[in-house]
Write an enzyme that holds these catalytic residues in place. Structure first.
Site, PDB file in Angstrom:
ATOM      1  N   ASP A  67       0.876  -1.173   0.000  1.00 22.55           N
ATOM      2  CA  ASP A  67       0.000   0.000   0.000  1.00 22.55           C
ATOM      3  C   ASP A  67       0.910   1.219   0.000  1.00 22.55           C
ATOM      4  O   ASP A  67       1.579   1.502   1.001  1.00 22.55           O
ATOM      5  CB  ASP A  67      -0.900  -0.017   1.236  1.00 22.55           C
ATOM      6  N   ASN A  90       2.600   4.576 -11.751  1.00 22.25           N
ATOM      7  CA  ASN A  90       1.229   4.599 -12.288  1.00 22.25           C
ATOM      8  C   ASN A  90       0.152   4.544 -11.207  1.00 22.25           C
ATOM      9  O   ASN A  90      -0.945   5.063 -11.413  1.00 22.25           O
ATOM     10  CB  ASN A  90       1.066   3.400 -13.247  1.00 22.25           C
ATOM     11  N   TYR A 155      -7.986  16.145  -7.212  1.00 21.00           N
ATOM     12  CA  TYR A 155      -7.357  15.120  -8.055  1.00 21.00           C
ATOM     13  C   TYR A 155      -6.468  15.784  -9.113  1.00 21.00           C
ATOM     14  O   TYR A 155      -5.322  15.365  -9.324  1.00 21.00           O
ATOM     15  CB  TYR A 155      -8.432  14.252  -8.719  1.00 21.00           C
ATOM     16  N   LYS A 159      -2.264  15.524 -10.059  1.00 22.38           N
ATOM     17  CA  LYS A 159      -1.695  15.186 -11.366  1.00 22.38           C
ATOM     18  C   LYS A 159      -0.821  16.314 -11.912  1.00 22.38           C
ATOM     19  O   LYS A 159       0.178  16.075 -12.593  1.00 22.38           O
ATOM     20  CB  LYS A 159      -2.834  14.824 -12.330  1.00 22.38           C
ATOM     21  N   THR A 191     -11.767   0.764 -14.933  1.00 21.41           N
ATOM     22  CA  THR A 191     -12.708  -0.047 -14.152  1.00 21.41           C
ATOM     23  C   THR A 191     -14.145   0.190 -14.646  1.00 21.41           C
ATOM     24  O   THR A 191     -14.483   1.296 -15.062  1.00 21.41           O
ATOM     25  CB  THR A 191     -12.620   0.318 -12.655  1.00 21.41           C
TER      26      THR A 191
HETATM   27  N1  LIG Z   1      -8.553   6.034 -16.220  1.00 24.38           N
HETATM   28  C1  LIG Z   1      -8.405   7.315 -16.563  1.00 24.38           C
HETATM   29  O1  LIG Z   1      -9.280   7.925 -17.187  1.00 24.38           O
HETATM   30  C2  LIG Z   1      -7.124   8.055 -16.233  1.00 24.38           C
HETATM   31  C3  LIG Z   1      -6.858   9.243 -16.904  1.00 24.38           C
HETATM   32  C4  LIG Z   1      -5.688   9.932 -16.613  1.00 24.38           C
HETATM   33  C5  LIG Z   1      -4.813   9.444 -15.671  1.00 24.38           C
HETATM   34  N2  LIG Z   1      -5.098   8.293 -15.023  1.00 24.38           N
HETATM   35  C6  LIG Z   1      -4.121   7.803 -14.035  1.00 24.38           C
HETATM   36  O2  LIG Z   1      -3.606   6.562 -14.456  1.00 24.38           O
HETATM   37  C7  LIG Z   1      -3.288   5.756 -13.337  1.00 24.38           C
HETATM   38  C8  LIG Z   1      -3.996   4.415 -13.448  1.00 24.38           C
HETATM   39  O3  LIG Z   1      -5.384   4.663 -13.530  1.00 24.38           O
HETATM   40  P1  LIG Z   1      -6.449   3.525 -13.877  1.00 24.38           P
HETATM   41  O4  LIG Z   1      -7.630   4.224 -14.413  1.00 24.38           O
HETATM   42  O5  LIG Z   1      -5.807   2.436 -14.680  1.00 24.38           O
HETATM   43  O6  LIG Z   1      -6.806   3.040 -12.396  1.00 24.38           O
HETATM   44  P2  LIG Z   1      -7.350   1.684 -11.783  1.00 24.38           P
HETATM   45  O7  LIG Z   1      -7.830   0.743 -12.846  1.00 24.38           O
HETATM   46  O8  LIG Z   1      -8.284   2.075 -10.702  1.00 24.38           O
HETATM   47  O9  LIG Z   1      -6.008   1.078 -11.136  1.00 24.38           O
HETATM   48  C9  LIG Z   1      -5.341   1.746 -10.117  1.00 24.38           C
HETATM   49  C10 LIG Z   1      -4.153   0.914  -9.704  1.00 24.38           C
HETATM   50  O10 LIG Z   1      -3.412   1.640  -8.708  1.00 24.38           O
HETATM   51  C11 LIG Z   1      -3.295   0.833  -7.547  1.00 24.38           C
HETATM   52  N3  LIG Z   1      -3.331   1.705  -6.383  1.00 24.38           N
HETATM   53  C12 LIG Z   1      -4.133   2.784  -6.173  1.00 24.38           C
HETATM   54  N4  LIG Z   1      -3.838   3.346  -5.000  1.00 24.38           N
HETATM   55  C13 LIG Z   1      -2.826   2.603  -4.452  1.00 24.38           C
HETATM   56  C14 LIG Z   1      -2.101   2.674  -3.237  1.00 24.38           C
HETATM   57  N5  LIG Z   1      -2.341   3.601  -2.308  1.00 24.38           N
HETATM   58  N6  LIG Z   1      -1.142   1.752  -3.008  1.00 24.38           N
HETATM   59  C15 LIG Z   1      -0.906   0.793  -3.907  1.00 24.38           C
HETATM   60  N7  LIG Z   1      -1.556   0.666  -5.077  1.00 24.38           N
HETATM   61  C16 LIG Z   1      -2.511   1.560  -5.334  1.00 24.38           C
HETATM   62  C17 LIG Z   1      -4.460  -0.155  -7.598  1.00 24.38           C
HETATM   63  O11 LIG Z   1      -4.109  -1.289  -6.845  1.00 24.38           O
HETATM   64  P3  LIG Z   1      -5.189  -2.395  -6.293  1.00 24.38           P
HETATM   65  O12 LIG Z   1      -6.353  -2.366  -7.246  1.00 24.38           O
HETATM   66  O13 LIG Z   1      -4.425  -3.681  -6.324  1.00 24.38           O
HETATM   67  O14 LIG Z   1      -5.565  -1.950  -4.938  1.00 24.38           O
HETATM   68  C18 LIG Z   1      -4.537  -0.425  -9.092  1.00 24.38           C
HETATM   69  O15 LIG Z   1      -3.582  -1.382  -9.470  1.00 24.38           O
HETATM   70  C19 LIG Z   1      -3.686   6.570 -12.105  1.00 24.38           C
HETATM   71  O16 LIG Z   1      -2.556   7.266 -11.613  1.00 24.38           O
HETATM   72  C20 LIG Z   1      -4.707   7.553 -12.655  1.00 24.38           C
HETATM   73  O17 LIG Z   1      -4.781   8.730 -11.886  1.00 24.38           O
HETATM   74  C21 LIG Z   1      -6.232   7.571 -15.284  1.00 24.38           C
END
Ligand SMILES: NC(=O)c1ccc[n+]([C@@H]2O[C@H](COP(=O)([O-])OP(=O)(O)OC[C@H]3O[C@@H](n4cnc5c(N)ncnc54)[C@H](OP(=O)(O)O)[C@@H]3O)[C@@H](O)[C@H]2O)c1
Length: 245
Positions: A67, A90, A155, A159, A191
């Site tokens: 974590d 990430n 948020y 970023k 998700t």
């Molecule tokens: N999806 C979008 O539209 C989008 C757009 C721009 C930027 N982003 C960025 O891209 C990254 C990935 O996003 P995503 O959409 O792929 O998210 P996601 O599917 O919700 O996955 C998030 C990942 O981060 C891990 N995580 C989160 N908080 C954590 C913590 N405190 N300690 C350890 N692990 C942690 C989760 O681990 P567990 O599930 O194993 O707990 C999971 O593997 C993030 O930084 C997000 O801000 C996303």
């Protein structure tokens, strides 16, 4: 995917938050390129699934749980992985809603998980990279840190901090051979709970849709590779043109 053996990996790549979404896609893509991947996350079941998917394609990977909001866990992760050649910061969580609805612990938790985690992971892992004289760090920024999105003040600030740290770390570490860049995605389908929000945001982009995680992973893999050898200090937008308008 190229099959890799113990002797022919490009080196070690740690992808934080690789149990889901963009991180999972990046871990698979980097393993396909020949990196030995450390799959990090909190959910061991999904971590094992990602490792199995990589191995099924002939790649090499292992899972380490931590974590990253917890500094003891973070230090344990850094000790477990040892030296890395590529670090993809990430892991992160988002929160959208009225500013009056976010309490102080919620605000702190966003900065602990999204910003402080990356800061101290870099602090722990970059000395060995600099000693070797090579390495690539890729930070996950976001379009939300560039444009104003109603409900995204906290948020978006996390970023924007990632983009800022990217430039400062590039200035600090590039002279010692460590390239530091960021990727700023637009809306990405990760998700299922986010699908409606991503559909809506996707319509505001020039391409009129959200991205699939693979479309972001492709850019991460490029920045990790020697193909990006003259890139450092960049924040690469991968947002369907959303921030161009
Ligand atoms: N999806 C979008 O539209 C989008 C757009 C721009 C930027 N982003 C960025 O891209 C990254 C990935 O996003 P995503 O959409 O792929 O998210 P996601 O599917 O919700 O996955 C998030 C990942 O981060 C891990 N995580 C989160 N908080 C954590 C913590 N405190 N300690 C350890 N692990 C942690 C989760 O681990 P567990 O599930 O194993 O707990 C999971 O593997 C993030 O930084 C997000 O801000 C996303």
């Amino acid at each position: 995917m190229n099959a890799s053996t113990a002797t022919d990996t490009l080196g070690t790549a740690l992808v934080t938050g690789a149990t889901s979404g963009i991180g999972r896609a990046a871990a698979l893509r980097l393993a396909g390129d020949g990196w030995e991947v450390v799959v990090h996350g909190r959910n061991a079941g999904r971590g094992a699934e990602v490792v199995a998917a990589i191995e099924a394609e002939g790649g090499r990977a292992r899972f380490v749980r931590a974590d990253l909001s917890n500094l003891e866990d973070l230090n344990h992760l850094a000790e477990e992985v040892g030296e890395v050649d590529v670090l993809v910061n990430n892991a992160g969580a988002s929160w959208f809603g009225p500013t009056t609805d976010l309490d102080s612990p919620g605000f702190d938790s966003l900065f602990e998980g999204n910003v402080r985690s990356a800061y101290f992971l870099v602090a722990a892992l970059v000395p060995a990279m600099a000693k070797k004289g090579r390495g690539s760090i890729i930070n996950m920024a976001s379009m939300a840190g560039i444009v104003g999105l109603a409900g995204g003040a906290a948020y978006g600030a996390t970023k924007a901090a990632m983009a800022s740290m990217t430039r400062s770390w590039a200035a600090e570490f590039s002279p010692r051979g460590v390239r530091v860049n960021a990727v700023a995605p637009g809306p990405v389908y990760s998700t299922p709970e986010q699908t409606v929000r991503i559909d809506g945001l996707g319509k505001t982009t020039l391409l009129g849709r959200g991205a699939q995680p693979d479309e972001i992973a492709e850019v991460i893999a490029f920045l990790a590779s020697d193909k990006a050898s003259y890139m450092t200090g960049s924040v690469v937008v991968v947002d369907g043109g959303r921030t161009a308008i």
